[in-house]
Motif scaffolding. Structure first.
Motif, PDB file in Angstrom:
ATOM      1  N   SER A  27      10.639  -0.819  -9.982  1.00  0.00           N
ATOM      2  CA  SER A  27       9.682   0.176  -9.476  1.00  0.00           C
ATOM      3  C   SER A  27       8.247  -0.278  -9.784  1.00  0.00           C
ATOM      4  O   SER A  27       7.997  -0.936 -10.804  1.00  0.00           O
ATOM      5  CB  SER A  27       9.952   1.543 -10.091  1.00  0.00           C
ATOM      6  OG  SER A  27       9.369   1.635 -11.369  1.00  0.00           O
ATOM      7  N   PRO A  28       7.298   0.100  -8.912  1.00  0.00           N
ATOM      8  CA  PRO A  28       5.893  -0.286  -9.126  1.00  0.00           C
ATOM      9  C   PRO A  28       5.380   0.122 -10.498  1.00  0.00           C
ATOM     10  O   PRO A  28       4.614  -0.615 -11.129  1.00  0.00           O
ATOM     11  CB  PRO A  28       5.150   0.448  -8.011  1.00  0.00           C
ATOM     12  CG  PRO A  28       6.174   0.668  -6.946  1.00  0.00           C
ATOM     13  CD  PRO A  28       7.477   0.834  -7.650  1.00  0.00           C
ATOM     14  N   LYS A  38       0.837  -1.199   0.000  1.00  0.00           N
ATOM     15  CA  LYS A  38       0.000   0.000   0.000  1.00  0.00           C
ATOM     16  C   LYS A  38       0.877   1.256   0.000  1.00  0.00           C
ATOM     17  O   LYS A  38       1.863   1.299   0.726  1.00  0.00           O
ATOM     18  CB  LYS A  38      -0.908   0.002   1.237  1.00  0.00           C
ATOM     19  CG  LYS A  38      -1.859  -1.193   1.339  1.00  0.00           C
ATOM     20  CD  LYS A  38      -3.047  -0.980   0.427  1.00  0.00           C
ATOM     21  CE  LYS A  38      -3.891  -2.241   0.267  1.00  0.00           C
ATOM     22  NZ  LYS A  38      -4.685  -2.671   1.343  1.00  0.00           N
ATOM     23  N   PRO A  39       0.539   2.298  -0.721  1.00  0.00           N
ATOM     24  CA  PRO A  39      -0.548   2.314  -1.690  1.00  0.00           C
ATOM     25  C   PRO A  39      -0.097   1.665  -2.994  1.00  0.00           C
ATOM     26  O   PRO A  39       1.103   1.638  -3.290  1.00  0.00           O
ATOM     27  CB  PRO A  39      -0.794   3.814  -1.892  1.00  0.00           C
ATOM     28  CG  PRO A  39       0.532   4.449  -1.651  1.00  0.00           C
ATOM     29  CD  PRO A  39       1.236   3.595  -0.636  1.00  0.00           C
ATOM     30  N   THR A  78       6.109 -10.398   9.094  1.00  0.00           N
ATOM     31  CA  THR A  78       5.900  -9.092   8.464  1.00  0.00           C
ATOM     32  C   THR A  78       6.205  -9.201   6.965  1.00  0.00           C
ATOM     33  O   THR A  78       6.679 -10.236   6.486  1.00  0.00           O
ATOM     34  CB  THR A  78       6.815  -8.010   9.071  1.00  0.00           C
ATOM     35  OG1 THR A  78       8.164  -8.341   8.724  1.00  0.00           O
ATOM     36  CG2 THR A  78       6.684  -7.924  10.583  1.00  0.00           C
ATOM     37  N   GLN A  79       5.978  -8.080   6.289  1.00  0.00           N
ATOM     38  CA  GLN A  79       6.224  -8.065   4.845  1.00  0.00           C
ATOM     39  C   GLN A  79       7.715  -8.269   4.525  1.00  0.00           C
ATOM     40  O   GLN A  79       8.054  -8.707   3.430  1.00  0.00           O
ATOM     41  CB  GLN A  79       5.715  -6.761   4.255  1.00  0.00           C
ATOM     42  CG  GLN A  79       5.484  -6.824   2.776  1.00  0.00           C
ATOM     43  CD  GLN A  79       4.742  -5.614   2.270  1.00  0.00           C
ATOM     44  OE1 GLN A  79       5.243  -4.495   2.327  1.00  0.00           O
ATOM     45  NE2 GLN A  79       3.538  -5.825   1.766  1.00  0.00           N
ATOM     46  N   ASP A  80       8.575  -7.970   5.504  1.00  0.00           N
ATOM     47  CA  ASP A  80      10.025  -8.153   5.271  1.00  0.00           C
ATOM     48  C   ASP A  80      10.331  -9.585   4.854  1.00  0.00           C
ATOM     49  O   ASP A  80      11.179  -9.831   4.001  1.00  0.00           O
ATOM     50  CB  ASP A  80      10.820  -7.834   6.550  1.00  0.00           C
ATOM     51  CG  ASP A  80      10.812  -6.356   6.863  1.00  0.00           C
ATOM     52  OD1 ASP A  80      10.382  -5.572   5.984  1.00  0.00           O
ATOM     53  OD2 ASP A  80      11.218  -5.980   7.973  1.00  0.00           O
ATOM     54  N   ASP A  94      -4.366  -3.747  -8.012  1.00  0.00           N
ATOM     55  CA  ASP A  94      -4.000  -4.516  -6.818  1.00  0.00           C
ATOM     56  C   ASP A  94      -2.546  -4.893  -7.004  1.00  0.00           C
ATOM     57  O   ASP A  94      -2.192  -5.483  -8.037  1.00  0.00           O
ATOM     58  CB  ASP A  94      -4.833  -5.806  -6.719  1.00  0.00           C
ATOM     59  CG  ASP A  94      -6.046  -5.621  -5.847  1.00  0.00           C
ATOM     60  OD1 ASP A  94      -6.153  -4.561  -5.211  1.00  0.00           O
ATOM     61  OD2 ASP A  94      -6.875  -6.539  -5.817  1.00  0.00           O
ATOM     62  N   TYR A  95      -1.761  -4.591  -6.004  1.00  0.00           N
ATOM     63  CA  TYR A  95      -0.310  -4.744  -6.175  1.00  0.00           C
ATOM     64  C   TYR A  95       0.279  -5.266  -4.871  1.00  0.00           C
ATOM     65  O   TYR A  95      -0.098  -4.799  -3.790  1.00  0.00           O
ATOM     66  CB  TYR A  95       0.260  -3.376  -6.537  1.00  0.00           C
ATOM     67  CG  TYR A  95       1.755  -3.325  -6.732  1.00  0.00           C
ATOM     68  CD1 TYR A  95       2.349  -3.845  -7.873  1.00  0.00           C
ATOM     69  CD2 TYR A  95       2.572  -2.727  -5.771  1.00  0.00           C
ATOM     70  CE1 TYR A  95       3.722  -3.774  -8.058  1.00  0.00           C
ATOM     71  CE2 TYR A  95       3.944  -2.653  -5.946  1.00  0.00           C
ATOM     72  CZ  TYR A  95       4.513  -3.176  -7.094  1.00  0.00           C
ATOM     73  OH  TYR A  95       5.864  -3.112  -7.272  1.00  0.00           O
ATOM     74  N   GLY A  96       1.143  -6.237  -4.961  1.00  0.00           N
ATOM     75  CA  GLY A  96       1.742  -6.742  -3.722  1.00  0.00           C
ATOM     76  C   GLY A  96       2.598  -7.962  -3.966  1.00  0.00           C
ATOM     77  O   GLY A  96       3.014  -8.258  -5.087  1.00  0.00           O
ATOM     78  N   LEU A  97       2.832  -8.682  -2.864  1.00  0.00           N
ATOM     79  CA  LEU A  97       3.666  -9.881  -2.921  1.00  0.00           C
ATOM     80  C   LEU A  97       2.797 -11.104  -2.702  1.00  0.00           C
ATOM     81  O   LEU A  97       1.902 -11.090  -1.853  1.00  0.00           O
ATOM     82  CB  LEU A  97       4.735  -9.811  -1.817  1.00  0.00           C
ATOM     83  CG  LEU A  97       5.797  -8.740  -2.041  1.00  0.00           C
ATOM     84  CD1 LEU A  97       6.410  -8.290  -0.717  1.00  0.00           C
ATOM     85  CD2 LEU A  97       6.887  -9.270  -2.967  1.00  0.00           C
TER      86      LEU A  97
END
Lengths: 164, 152
Positions: free
Chosen positions: B135-136, B42-43, B79-81, B50-53
């Motif tokens: 980069s996103p 986010k964001p 965590t996301q780490d 929708d973007y993520g791992l």
């Protein structure tokens, strides 16, 4: 499928450690299994776990026997064992965990899987006696039998599975 | 099954197969016991994305082995780490999904050991990219261009 149980998580009151072992484990995604099969885990809230298969035994299919330390800290583990360097961690053996079990600092988990069913009992020494826990049923009691050898624990779980 | 695997299975089963940890990481166990893990970033680069791992669907034992979980607490505190670490190890992917009304178009990007990037679609068709995106916006632009190509 069972009903939803409330999540029982202890508060994360452990400060993430900053010592050689912590830095090493963090660099390994938080876990490390040494050549003796001892797995060390540093969780993201600083909790430290260590697990190893029970040494020197051959188990029948369906049985798993592990010696564990759970929800400790690296500092507490260092105080207990004197292990404070990464090199010492490389040489931590299941026998070390077995010694900690006899001191009451570690516990033994015996898991027995048969078909779709699974039973697990946890054994821990307390005041010279052995406390047994069925964590699934939230039960604990003091064993009346002498449970000294690995086979005693296996038989205990096997008998327990027949009654539950 | 180890003690850790048994307790994690029970945790996911008790949550009807979907467990969201306090850090917003979602663990989903399917009826066949396969598991996938989603961690939205986010964001997102644009509101319609929708973007993520994502750790793609794997059998339960593979999931336990890949994450080396030592118990339920490891899921609860994750965590996301850790997802980023899994991404750099080539075990997790970046997903980029275009969500426009009823249209959902997703691509999944993962790294390989020789630092190449592989892109996969929902039909598991894969190809290697000429460069590694970081980069996103790069992920989004590639997904959009691929979507337009596919849609003619």
């Amino acid at each position: 499928m069972d009903t939803i149980k409330p999540l029982q998580m202890k508060p994360a009151n452990k400060q993430p450690a900053d010592n050689a072992i912590a830095r090493f484990l963090k660099s390994q995604l938080g876990y490390y299994t040494n050549p003796f099969g001892v797995q060390s885990d540093l969780l993201e809230d600083g909790a430290f776990n260590m697990t190893a298969p029970y040494p020197g035994i051959l188990l029948d299919t369906g049985y798993v026997m592990e010696i564990c330390i759970e929800d400790s800290t690296i500092e507490a583990f260092t105080q207990l064992t004197g292990i404070k360097t990464v090199e010492q961690l490389h040489f931590a053996t299941p026998q070390l965990l077995l010694e900690l079990y006899h001191q009451g600092a570690a516990f033994i988990s015996v898991l027995y899987e048969s078909g779709d069913s699974c039973w697990e009992l946890v054994f821990q020494k307390k005041d010279g006696r052995i406390q047994v826990k069925d964590e699934d049923e939230d039960l604990k009691w003091i064993a009346r039998k002498k449970l000294e050898k690995p086979a005693d624990l296996i038989n205990y779980v096997t008998n327990y599975s027949k009654k539950h | 099954m180890t003690r850790a695997a048994k307790h994690i299975y029970t945790l996911l089963d008790d949550h009807l197969g979907i467990y969201d940890n306090p850090q917003g990481i979602e663990f989903i166990m399917n009826l066949d016991d396969s598991v996938f893990v989603v961690s939205p970033i986010k964001p997102p680069p644009e509101p319609y994305v929708d973007y993520g791992l994502i750790y793609p669907c794997q059998p339960f034992n593979t999931f336990i082995d890949d994450f080396h979980f030592s118990g339920t607490r490891a899921l609860q505190t994750m965590t996301q780490d850790k997802m980023w670490a899994m991404y750099h190890k080539g075990k997790a992917e970046i997903y980029c999904t275009l969500v426009v009304r009823v249209i959902m178009y997703a691509l999944y990007f993962r790294l390989t050991k020789n630092n190449r990037m592989i892109v996969r679609d929902d039909y598991d068709r894969e190809h290697t990219l000429e460069m590694v995106f970081t980069s996103p916006l790069q992920f989004l632009e590639y997904t959009e261009s691929h979507f337009y190509q596919e849609g003619g």
